[in-house]
Every structure is written in C-alpha cells, then in structure tokens.
Design a protein around this motif. Structure first.
Motif, PDB file in Angstrom:
ATOM      1  N   THR A  52     -35.749 -10.876  36.899  1.00  0.00           N
ATOM      2  CA  THR A  52     -35.227 -11.225  35.577  1.00  0.00           C
ATOM      3  C   THR A  52     -35.915 -10.426  34.472  1.00  0.00           C
ATOM      4  OG1 THR A  52     -34.908 -13.476  36.446  1.00  0.00           O
ATOM      5  CG2 THR A  52     -34.580 -13.153  34.098  1.00  0.00           C
ATOM      6  N   LEU A  53     -37.212 -10.168  34.619  1.00  0.00           N
ATOM      7  CA  LEU A  53     -37.907  -9.318  33.647  1.00  0.00           C
ATOM      8  C   LEU A  53     -37.361  -7.894  33.692  1.00  0.00           C
ATOM      9  CD1 LEU A  53     -41.525 -10.673  34.173  1.00  0.00           C
ATOM     10  CD2 LEU A  53     -40.268 -10.692  32.002  1.00  0.00           C
ATOM     11  N   ASN A  54     -37.014  -7.425  34.888  1.00  0.00           N
ATOM     12  CA  ASN A  54     -36.349  -6.127  34.996  1.00  0.00           C
ATOM     13  C   ASN A  54     -35.033  -6.137  34.217  1.00  0.00           C
ATOM     14  OD1 ASN A  54     -35.048  -3.638  36.410  1.00  0.00           O
ATOM     15  ND2 ASN A  54     -33.775  -5.350  37.062  1.00  0.00           N
ATOM     16  N   ASP A  55     -34.251  -7.215  34.375  1.00  0.00           N
ATOM     17  CA  ASP A  55     -32.986  -7.328  33.647  1.00  0.00           C
ATOM     18  C   ASP A  55     -33.213  -7.277  32.140  1.00  0.00           C
ATOM     19  OD1 ASP A  55     -31.807  -7.641  36.113  1.00  0.00           O
ATOM     20  OD2 ASP A  55     -31.645  -9.821  35.970  1.00  0.00           O
ATOM     21  N   ALA A  56     -34.264  -7.964  31.679  1.00  0.00           N
ATOM     22  CA  ALA A  56     -34.547  -7.985  30.243  1.00  0.00           C
ATOM     23  C   ALA A  56     -34.901  -6.588  29.737  1.00  0.00           C
ATOM     24  CB  ALA A  56     -35.677  -8.968  29.953  1.00  0.00           C
ATOM     25  N   CYS A  57     -35.691  -5.849  30.514  1.00  0.00           N
ATOM     26  CA  CYS A  57     -36.049  -4.481  30.114  1.00  0.00           C
ATOM     27  C   CYS A  57     -34.812  -3.592  30.050  1.00  0.00           C
ATOM     28  CB  CYS A  57     -37.065  -3.895  31.095  1.00  0.00           C
ATOM     29  SG  CYS A  57     -38.707  -4.638  31.021  1.00  0.00           S
ATOM     30  N   MET A  58     -33.938  -3.713  31.036  1.00  0.00           N
ATOM     31  CA  MET A  58     -32.725  -2.895  31.042  1.00  0.00           C
ATOM     32  C   MET A  58     -31.811  -3.271  29.880  1.00  0.00           C
ATOM     33  SD  MET A  58     -33.119  -0.741  33.470  1.00  0.00           S
ATOM     34  CE  MET A  58     -31.479  -0.053  33.748  1.00  0.00           C
ATOM     35  N   LYS A  59     -31.722  -4.547  29.589  1.00  0.00           N
ATOM     36  CA  LYS A  59     -30.893  -4.984  28.458  1.00  0.00           C
ATOM     37  C   LYS A  59     -31.434  -4.437  27.134  1.00  0.00           C
ATOM     38  CE  LYS A  59     -28.971  -9.130  26.260  1.00  0.00           C
ATOM     39  NZ  LYS A  59     -27.565  -8.647  26.332  1.00  0.00           N
ATOM     40  N   ALA A  60     -32.772  -4.390  27.022  1.00  0.00           N
ATOM     41  CA  ALA A  60     -33.394  -3.854  25.808  1.00  0.00           C
ATOM     42  C   ALA A  60     -33.083  -2.370  25.623  1.00  0.00           C
ATOM     43  CB  ALA A  60     -34.899  -4.072  25.850  1.00  0.00           C
ATOM     44  N   LEU A  61     -32.737  -1.678  26.712  1.00  0.00           N
ATOM     45  CA  LEU A  61     -32.415  -0.250  26.648  1.00  0.00           C
ATOM     46  C   LEU A  61     -30.946   0.013  26.319  1.00  0.00           C
ATOM     47  CD1 LEU A  61     -34.365   0.949  29.817  1.00  0.00           C
ATOM     48  CD2 LEU A  61     -34.824   1.717  27.485  1.00  0.00           C
ATOM     49  N   SER A  62     -30.138  -1.047  26.280  1.00  0.00           N
ATOM     50  CA  SER A  62     -28.688  -0.869  26.215  1.00  0.00           C
ATOM     51  C   SER A  62     -28.212  -0.109  24.977  1.00  0.00           C
ATOM     52  CB  SER A  62     -27.992  -2.235  26.266  1.00  0.00           C
ATOM     53  OG  SER A  62     -28.383  -3.044  25.160  1.00  0.00           O
ATOM     54  N   GLY A  63     -28.936  -0.211  23.886  1.00  0.00           N
ATOM     55  CA  GLY A  63     -28.489   0.477  22.681  1.00  0.00           C
ATOM     56  C   GLY A  63     -29.095   1.852  22.493  1.00  0.00           C
ATOM     57  N   SER A  64     -29.993   2.255  23.405  1.00  0.00           N
ATOM     58  CA  SER A  64     -30.719   3.503  23.188  1.00  0.00           C
ATOM     59  C   SER A  64     -30.375   4.609  24.172  1.00  0.00           C
ATOM     60  CB  SER A  64     -32.228   3.237  23.239  1.00  0.00           C
ATOM     61  OG  SER A  64     -32.602   2.715  24.501  1.00  0.00           O
ATOM     62  N   MET A  65     -29.758   4.279  25.315  1.00  0.00           N
ATOM     63  CA  MET A  65     -29.392   5.326  26.263  1.00  0.00           C
ATOM     64  C   MET A  65     -28.236   4.866  27.134  1.00  0.00           C
ATOM     65  SD  MET A  65     -32.514   5.313  29.081  1.00  0.00           S
ATOM     66  CE  MET A  65     -33.749   5.585  27.797  1.00  0.00           C
ATOM     67  N   ALA A  85     -41.147   7.007  23.497  1.00  0.00           N
ATOM     68  CA  ALA A  85     -42.225   6.258  24.149  1.00  0.00           C
ATOM     69  C   ALA A  85     -41.780   4.842  24.514  1.00  0.00           C
ATOM     70  CB  ALA A  85     -43.451   6.208  23.227  1.00  0.00           C
ATOM     71  N   LYS A  86     -41.007   4.212  23.630  1.00  0.00           N
ATOM     72  CA  LYS A  86     -40.530   2.861  23.904  1.00  0.00           C
ATOM     73  C   LYS A  86     -39.594   2.852  25.109  1.00  0.00           C
ATOM     74  CE  LYS A  86     -37.823  -0.952  21.938  1.00  0.00           C
ATOM     75  NZ  LYS A  86     -37.044  -1.423  20.753  1.00  0.00           N
ATOM     76  N   GLY A  87     -38.669   3.824  25.141  1.00  0.00           N
ATOM     77  CA  GLY A  87     -37.728   3.895  26.251  1.00  0.00           C
ATOM     78  C   GLY A  87     -38.423   4.160  27.567  1.00  0.00           C
ATOM     79  N   ALA A  88     -39.397   5.069  27.548  1.00  0.00           N
ATOM     80  CA  ALA A  88     -40.147   5.374  28.768  1.00  0.00           C
ATOM     81  C   ALA A  88     -40.919   4.153  29.243  1.00  0.00           C
ATOM     82  CB  ALA A  88     -41.096   6.540  28.514  1.00  0.00           C
ATOM     83  N   GLY A  89     -41.488   3.416  28.300  1.00  0.00           N
ATOM     84  CA  GLY A  89     -42.233   2.217  28.663  1.00  0.00           C
ATOM     85  C   GLY A  89     -41.343   1.152  29.274  1.00  0.00           C
ATOM     86  N   LEU A  90     -40.145   0.955  28.681  1.00  0.00           N
ATOM     87  CA  LEU A  90     -39.218  -0.048  29.213  1.00  0.00           C
ATOM     88  C   LEU A  90     -38.711   0.344  30.601  1.00  0.00           C
ATOM     89  CD1 LEU A  90     -37.154  -0.898  25.991  1.00  0.00           C
ATOM     90  CD2 LEU A  90     -38.654  -2.460  27.257  1.00  0.00           C
ATOM     91  N   LEU A  91     -38.437   1.630  30.793  1.00  0.00           N
ATOM     92  CA  LEU A  91     -37.977   2.089  32.104  1.00  0.00           C
ATOM     93  C   LEU A  91     -39.060   1.896  33.169  1.00  0.00           C
ATOM     94  CD1 LEU A  91     -36.077   5.364  31.145  1.00  0.00           C
ATOM     95  CD2 LEU A  91     -35.079   3.347  32.225  1.00  0.00           C
ATOM     96  N   THR A  92     -40.290   2.227  32.804  1.00  0.00           N
ATOM     97  CA  THR A  92     -41.393   2.060  33.750  1.00  0.00           C
ATOM     98  C   THR A  92     -41.596   0.591  34.091  1.00  0.00           C
ATOM     99  OG1 THR A  92     -42.491   4.029  32.854  1.00  0.00           O
ATOM    100  CG2 THR A  92     -43.832   2.518  34.164  1.00  0.00           C
ATOM    101  N   LEU A  93     -41.547  -0.262  33.072  1.00  0.00           N
ATOM    102  CA  LEU A  93     -41.696  -1.694  33.311  1.00  0.00           C
ATOM    103  C   LEU A  93     -40.558  -2.226  34.179  1.00  0.00           C
ATOM    104  CD1 LEU A  93     -42.880  -3.051  29.828  1.00  0.00           C
ATOM    105  CD2 LEU A  93     -44.192  -3.032  31.961  1.00  0.00           C
ATOM    106  N   ALA A  94     -39.329  -1.757  33.901  1.00  0.00           N
ATOM    107  CA  ALA A  94     -38.182  -2.207  34.691  1.00  0.00           C
ATOM    108  C   ALA A  94     -38.375  -1.855  36.165  1.00  0.00           C
ATOM    109  CB  ALA A  94     -36.896  -1.586  34.157  1.00  0.00           C
ATOM    110  N   ALA A  95     -38.823  -0.627  36.428  1.00  0.00           N
ATOM    111  CA  ALA A  95     -39.044  -0.197  37.807  1.00  0.00           C
ATOM    112  C   ALA A  95     -40.147  -1.022  38.464  1.00  0.00           C
ATOM    113  CB  ALA A  95     -39.403   1.285  37.841  1.00  0.00           C
TER     114      ALA A  95
END
Length: 292
Positions: free
Chosen positions: A20-33, A206-216
């Motif tokens: 679910t935390l992975n889902d939250a990270c991916m959702k946070a990326l939805s407007g940026s890539m 940096a924010k996007g890279a951090g969210l992607l890393t956290l999602a993984a």
C-alpha cells in the motif's frame, strides 16, 4: 517470545503495508511523469532487488520445463494487464476506493476456481461471494453521482489478478515463487519500457527519484514479507490480516491526499471484507474436517 501465529500476522500486515505504501508513492507521481515511465523506472530497481534476494536465498531456478515457463509467462502478462489497469485507476481515484475494490479478490478467486478448476464451493460460500460482489457495486456505484469511470479499470484489474492466481494453481509445487516473481517483474519492466518509448519522458527531479526508489523498496518489502509469511504460522489464522491493507489505504489517503471515501463506499468495503472473512472461515473449517 512471539508465537508463530503472531509473527505470521505481523508479517502479513507488514506485507500489505509495503504494497500500500508503494501504491501511495506511485499515486504521488501521477502528476509528474507518465505511467509507463514511472513503472519502468520502478521496475528496474525492483528487478535488481528481487534478483539479489533470490541469489541470497538460493531460491532462483531457471531450468524449468516448457509447460512451467508457458504458465509463468501467462501469469506475467496477466501481471502487466493488472499493473496497467490498477495504476490507471489509482492515478485517477482515491487510493482507499481502489484498494477496497481489490478486497474482493479472495471471493473472485474462489469463484473462478469453482468455475474453471472444478474446486468445491458450498452454497454458503457461494452466497457470501454474491453478497461480496454486491458490496463491490456499492463501492463502484455504477450510474450514481459518485461513479468514477476509472472504477472500471479497477474491476478489470481484479479480473487480471484473478486469472493470474488461477494460473498459479496450475503450476508445479516445485517451481520457486521467487522465480515466478522475478519473471513477472522483468516482463512488466520490459513491457512498460517499450511503451514508454511512445511518450515524452518527464524529467526526474530529486522528489521523483526519491518516490520511485521508495516505491521499489516498499513493493520489494511487500513481496519479501509475503514469502516469509508462508513459512510462519497457520495460514487460516494469518490470511485475514491481508485486509489491513484497506486500513493502510484509508490512513494514507486521508493524511497524504486529503481523501476519504463516502458512506456507500465504506459500507461496500465493510460488506466485501466481512464476506471475505466468512469465506476464509468456511475454508478453514472444511480443511479441518478433511484432516479429521
């Protein structure tokens, strides 16, 4: 000292927290890539982590027969479809609503196993499944003011995941789950990597890279704990704790996205969870009788 059942419950809850935390990270990326770019970049990191874990646990095996590889590839393509549909819905819907729809999976898998694998299904569980599907309709609210067309994508994701799990039941018990998971991760990464060629990539800050890393990392933790939980405790006791994912989704949706489901959605989610719990309870009783 914790009992095996307590450890199993903690691992199952941790697994669902990771997913679910992975889902939250991916959702946070939805407007940026774009979706395909996000899944591809996450997939690269996930593949490396899964491969490293497989080597460390010595649980990777590739000398499998043609039948097994055919089933693994079918399952992997089902994962691709499920990933696309689920994340498409997640990018446009509250995280708790999408997660609530997915809670119907134990019911749809039981129904599909009855229809296509001739597994037994008593009338009580069949009624519970039908009631649970009614609960999904309360979540989706077709034709109502709260209806979101992206809900259809969440339902299609359920169909893909159900198909995926039915395929798993056809696999040999000697096929390592780590090999299956790694194959799915590789196929998803390749599929979305090819798709990403057709879209304009967004710069990764940096924010996007951090969210992607956290999602993984979170999805890796989710899978790792899911593997560990199969080795600890009684599955009949542990399985109901999969519904803690909905609690995580409600909390994350409220805290990070300011989302809270409406009354009908909450009632529908309650119905789905209750019927899923009842189905697990009935399966546990039937298994006890079979062993007696």
């Amino acid at each position: 000292m914790l009992s095996d059942n307590t450890k199993g419950a903690a691992l199952m809850s941790g697994s669902l927290a990771g997913y679910t935390l992975n889902d939250a990270c991916m959702k946070a990326l939805s407007g940026s890539m774009p979706l395909s770019q996000a899944v591809f970049l996450r997939g690269v990191v996930t593949c490396v982590l899964l491969f490293g874990l497989g080597l460390a646990l010595r649980s990777l095996k590739f000398d499998l027969g043609r039948r097994e590889w055919t089933l693994i590839l079918l399952r992997s393509f089902a994962e691709v479809g499920a990933t696309y549909c689920f994340l498409s819905a997640l990018f446009h819907m509250p995280i708790a609503n999408v997660t609530a729809v997915l809670q119907v999976l134990p019911l749809t898998v039981a129904l599909a196993a009855w229809l296509f694998l001739s597994e037994s299904l008593g009338w009580r569980r069949l009624v519970a499944i039908l009631i649970g599907l009614g609960g999904v309709m309360l979540i989706v609210q077709p034709g109502g003011d709260g209806f979101n067309g992206w809900s259809i994508y969440a339902l299609i994701a359920v169909a893909f995941i159900t198909f995926r799990d039915i395929i798993v039941r056809k696999m040999s018990f000697t096929t390592p789950s780590m090999t299956v998971a790694l194959a799915a991760a590789v196929v998803i990464t390749i599929a979305f990597g090819l798709t990403s060629i057709t879209v304009d990539w967004a710069p990764v800050d940096a924010k996007g890279a951090g969210l992607l890393t956290l999602a993984a990392i979170f999805i890796f933790i989710g899978y790792l704990f899911a593997v560990m939980v199969m080795r600890v405790g009684n599955i009949g006791f542990v399985a109901p704790f999969r519904y803690t994912g909905l609690i995580w989704a409600l909390i994350l949706g409220l805290v990070f996205f300011g989302e809270w489901p409406d009354g009908l959605t909450l009632i529908g989610a309650g119905v789905v969870v209750a019927m899923g719990m009842f189905t697990l309870f009935r399966e546990r009783r039937i298994a006890r009788r079979a062993r007696a």
